[in-house]
Design a protein around this motif. Structure first.
Motif, short mmCIF file in Angstrom:
data_model
loop_
_atom_site.label_atom_id
_atom_site.label_comp_id
_atom_site.label_asym_id
_atom_site.label_seq_id
_atom_site.Cartn_x
_atom_site.Cartn_y
_atom_site.Cartn_z
N SER A 64 0.89 -1.06 -0.25
CA SER A 64 0.02 0.21 0.38
C SER A 64 0.99 1.20 -0.10
N ALA B 50 0.47 3.62 2.23
CA ALA B 50 1.61 3.63 3.97
C ALA B 50 2.24 3.11 4.27
N LEU C 32 5.31 4.83 5.27
CA LEU C 32 5.62 4.31 7.12
C LEU C 32 7.36 4.14 6.97
N GLN D 101 -7.37 9.32 6.90
CA GLN D 101 -5.58 9.66 5.92
C GLN D 101 -4.76 8.47 6.26
N ASP D 102 -4.89 7.76 6.83
CA ASP D 102 -4.63 6.43 7.22
C ASP D 102 -5.18 5.77 6.53
N LEU E 33 -4.29 5.72 2.47
CA LEU E 33 -3.54 5.21 2.38
C LEU E 33 -3.24 3.88 2.36
N ALA E 34 -4.03 3.24 3.15
CA ALA E 34 -3.70 1.77 3.91
C ALA E 34 -4.33 1.18 2.61
#
Length: 132
Positions: free
Chosen positions: A74, A76, A80, A110-111, A114-115
């Motif tokens: 992803s 995310a 990260l 948002q998290d 993005l995931a």
């Protein structure tokens, strides 16, 4: 959310690898295709490799490729690795305290988004429904 240039470069490089037809992709090809300064790209690719998101091979037939299918990585994941863990926001005193909940919900949305979006989505240009 504000993404650093380094993170944007990492996302672009990862999508370039996701779109590659197969086999190792030379760093120079990624650099040229995505207009990423080679010096930055080399450091970014090293960071992604150390995190286990990409593999590399040296030599004339060398290059980089994704360590897992693009459907399993992803945005995310990339963010990260490059940005690290987000720090908690400062506490809001008094009457502004409800802003903590608003900003917390914004971060969660948002998290989650993005995931949900993978490198395969971006490389294929078939993003999931983004209007929520």
């Amino acid at each position: 959310m504000r993404l650093s240039a380094r993170t944007q470069y990492a996302l672009r490089a990862a999508v370039e690898l996701a779109a590659a037809p197969g086999g190792p992709v030379p760093a120079e090809r990624i650099s040229v295709a995505q207009r990423i300064p080679r010096r930055f790209l080399d450091n970014i690719l090293l960071q992604l490799r150390r995190a286990g998101l990409i593999h590399s091979q040296r030599g004339p037939d060398g290059g980089y490729w994704l360590a897992r299918p693009a459907t399993e990585i992803s945005l995310a994941d990339i963010i990260l690795v490059i940005e690290g863990v987000a720090q908690e926001n400062e506490r809001f005193p008094g009457v502004s305290e409800p802003l903590e909940k608003v900003l917390g919900a914004l971060r969660e949305h948002q998290d989650s988004l993005l995931a949900e979006i993978t490198l395969a989505h971006v490389a294929a240009g078939s993003l999931p429904n983004l209007s929520r």
